[in-house]
Design a protein around this motif. Structure first.
Motif, PDB file in Angstrom:
ATOM      1  N   ASP A  48      37.268  47.305  39.450  1.00 27.12           N
ATOM      2  CA  ASP A  48      37.479  45.860  39.497  1.00 27.12           C
ATOM      3  C   ASP A  48      38.844  45.560  38.897  1.00 27.12           C
ATOM      4  N   LEU A  49      39.476  44.504  39.373  1.00 28.82           N
ATOM      5  CA  LEU A  49      40.670  43.978  38.731  1.00 28.82           C
ATOM      6  C   LEU A  49      40.204  42.838  37.835  1.00 28.82           C
ATOM      7  N   ALA A  50      40.530  42.920  36.553  1.00 26.97           N
ATOM      8  CA  ALA A  50      40.049  41.948  35.574  1.00 26.97           C
ATOM      9  C   ALA A  50      41.182  41.026  35.143  1.00 26.97           C
ATOM     10  N   LEU A  51      40.953  39.727  35.297  1.00 28.16           N
ATOM     11  CA  LEU A  51      41.901  38.710  34.866  1.00 28.16           C
ATOM     12  C   LEU A  51      41.272  37.938  33.709  1.00 28.16           C
ATOM     13  N   THR A  52      41.999  37.810  32.619  1.00 22.90           N
ATOM     14  CA  THR A  52      41.504  37.097  31.446  1.00 22.90           C
ATOM     15  C   THR A  52      42.436  35.931  31.147  1.00 22.90           C
ATOM     16  N   PHE A  53      41.860  34.760  30.959  1.00 22.23           N
ATOM     17  CA  PHE A  53      42.612  33.531  30.757  1.00 22.23           C
ATOM     18  C   PHE A  53      42.267  32.900  29.414  1.00 22.23           C
ATOM     19  N   LYS A  54      43.209  32.167  28.859  1.00 28.16           N
ATOM     20  CA  LYS A  54      42.950  31.377  27.650  1.00 28.16           C
ATOM     21  C   LYS A  54      42.198  30.104  28.019  1.00 28.16           C
ATOM     22  N   ASP A  55      42.520  29.554  29.183  1.00 27.33           N
ATOM     23  CA  ASP A  55      41.985  28.272  29.602  1.00 27.33           C
ATOM     24  C   ASP A  55      40.787  28.457  30.538  1.00 27.33           C
ATOM     25  N   TYR A  57      30.329  32.598  37.854  1.00 26.81           N
ATOM     26  CA  TYR A  57      31.162  32.290  36.698  1.00 26.81           C
ATOM     27  C   TYR A  57      30.317  31.472  35.734  1.00 26.81           C
ATOM     28  N   ASP A  58      30.037  32.036  34.561  1.00 28.64           N
ATOM     29  CA  ASP A  58      29.113  31.388  33.625  1.00 28.64           C
ATOM     30  C   ASP A  58      29.401  31.866  32.209  1.00 28.64           C
ATOM     31  N   ARG A  59      28.808  31.174  31.249  1.00 28.35           N
ATOM     32  CA  ARG A  59      28.967  31.555  29.849  1.00 28.35           C
ATOM     33  C   ARG A  59      28.112  32.784  29.557  1.00 28.35           C
ATOM     34  N   MET A  60      28.723  33.765  28.902  1.00 32.35           N
ATOM     35  CA  MET A  60      28.044  34.997  28.530  1.00 32.35           C
ATOM     36  C   MET A  60      27.465  34.861  27.117  1.00 32.35           C
ATOM     37  N   PHE A  61      26.531  35.709  26.782  1.00 36.11           N
ATOM     38  CA  PHE A  61      25.884  35.624  25.479  1.00 36.11           C
ATOM     39  C   PHE A  61      26.856  35.864  24.327  1.00 36.11           C
ATOM     40  N   TRP A  62      27.990  36.514  24.594  1.00 37.45           N
ATOM     41  CA  TRP A  62      28.985  36.755  23.549  1.00 37.45           C
ATOM     42  C   TRP A  62      29.985  35.608  23.427  1.00 37.45           C
ATOM     43  N   GLY A  63      29.825  34.574  24.285  1.00 37.69           N
ATOM     44  CA  GLY A  63      30.598  33.353  24.121  1.00 37.69           C
ATOM     45  C   GLY A  63      31.685  33.084  25.139  1.00 37.69           C
ATOM     46  N   THR A  64      32.147  34.080  25.865  1.00 36.71           N
ATOM     47  CA  THR A  64      33.204  33.841  26.848  1.00 36.71           C
ATOM     48  C   THR A  64      32.605  33.469  28.199  1.00 36.71           C
ATOM     49  N   MET A  65      33.459  32.993  29.066  1.00 34.77           N
ATOM     50  CA  MET A  65      33.072  32.760  30.455  1.00 34.77           C
ATOM     51  C   MET A  65      33.435  34.012  31.240  1.00 34.77           C
ATOM     52  N   LEU A  66      32.608  34.366  32.229  1.00 34.84           N
ATOM     53  CA  LEU A  66      32.863  35.560  33.035  1.00 34.84           C
ATOM     54  C   LEU A  66      32.201  35.396  34.399  1.00 34.84           C
ATOM     55  N   GLY A  67      32.896  35.823  35.421  1.00 30.44           N
ATOM     56  CA  GLY A  67      32.345  35.867  36.763  1.00 30.44           C
ATOM     57  C   GLY A  67      32.921  37.059  37.494  1.00 30.44           C
ATOM     58  N   ARG A  68      32.181  37.547  38.471  1.00 32.02           N
ATOM     59  CA  ARG A  68      32.618  38.704  39.245  1.00 32.02           C
ATOM     60  C   ARG A  68      32.485  38.359  40.722  1.00 32.02           C
ATOM     61  N   VAL A  69      33.531  38.676  41.489  1.00 29.49           N
ATOM     62  CA  VAL A  69      33.558  38.299  42.894  1.00 29.49           C
ATOM     63  C   VAL A  69      34.264  39.380  43.708  1.00 29.49           C
ATOM     64  N   ARG A  70      33.783  39.588  44.937  1.00 30.94           N
ATOM     65  CA  ARG A  70      34.486  40.434  45.900  1.00 30.94           C
ATOM     66  C   ARG A  70      35.177  39.473  46.847  1.00 30.94           C
ATOM     67  N   ASP A  71      36.516  39.500  46.875  1.00 30.38           N
ATOM     68  CA  ASP A  71      37.224  38.538  47.712  1.00 30.38           C
ATOM     69  C   ASP A  71      37.069  38.882  49.191  1.00 30.38           C
ATOM     70  N   ARG A  72      37.580  38.029  50.042  1.00 30.86           N
ATOM     71  CA  ARG A  72      37.411  38.185  51.493  1.00 30.86           C
ATOM     72  C   ARG A  72      38.024  39.463  52.032  1.00 30.86           C
TER      73      ARG A  72
END
Length: 131
Positions: free
Chosen positions: A77-84, A105-120
């Motif tokens: 996976d390519l992982a992108l992490t944002f401040k916003d 894309y949802d809030r994880m139990f550790w507090g951050t937002m995370l989602g996983r997607v396979r693009d077109r």
């Protein structure tokens, strides 16, 4: 020190790069086709040998790989992490258009937002926020 740039092999690098330009508000910096090589077969001159895209403060490379492009990189996976959080959601939603949502894309139990997607184009992305 090193930098890491994704190199994405594609069935249509120009079209896929245009998609990423729209999702990431990026810019195609350069395109070199096989037609730039001396003596190249006429039938392959239109294919992209190397494309550079800059977006999100990152550099991405793409190249045409033909019919087997969708089988490349399936274990990554390519992982992108944002401040916003909203910027992350916008990117996630853009990548999901005509793609497959693997994990909403949802809030994880550790507090951050995370989602996983396979693009077109079959590329797997994780979009997250910093803690």
């Amino acid at each position: 020190m090193a930098t890491l740039s994704p190199y994405i092999y594609s069935a249509d690098a120009r079209k896929q790069a245009d998609f990423y330009v729209s999702v990431f508000s990026g810019e195609i910096i350069s395109i070199q086709s096989y037609g730039d090589l001396p003596g190249m077969d006429e039938s392959k001159k239109h294919l992209v040998m190397h494309l550079e895209l800059q977006a999100l403060g990152l550099r991405f490379f793409l190249a045409d790989a033909g019919a087997d492009a969708s089988n490349r990189g399936m274990g990554m996976d390519l992982a992108l992490t944002f401040k916003d959080e909203e910027e992350a959601r916008t990117i996630y939603d853009g990548l999901a258009v005509d793609g497959d949502v693997i994990m909403p894309y949802d809030r994880m139990f550790w507090g951050t937002m995370l989602g996983r997607v396979r693009d077109r184009y079959g590329v797997m992305w994780q979009v997250a926020t910093e803690t």
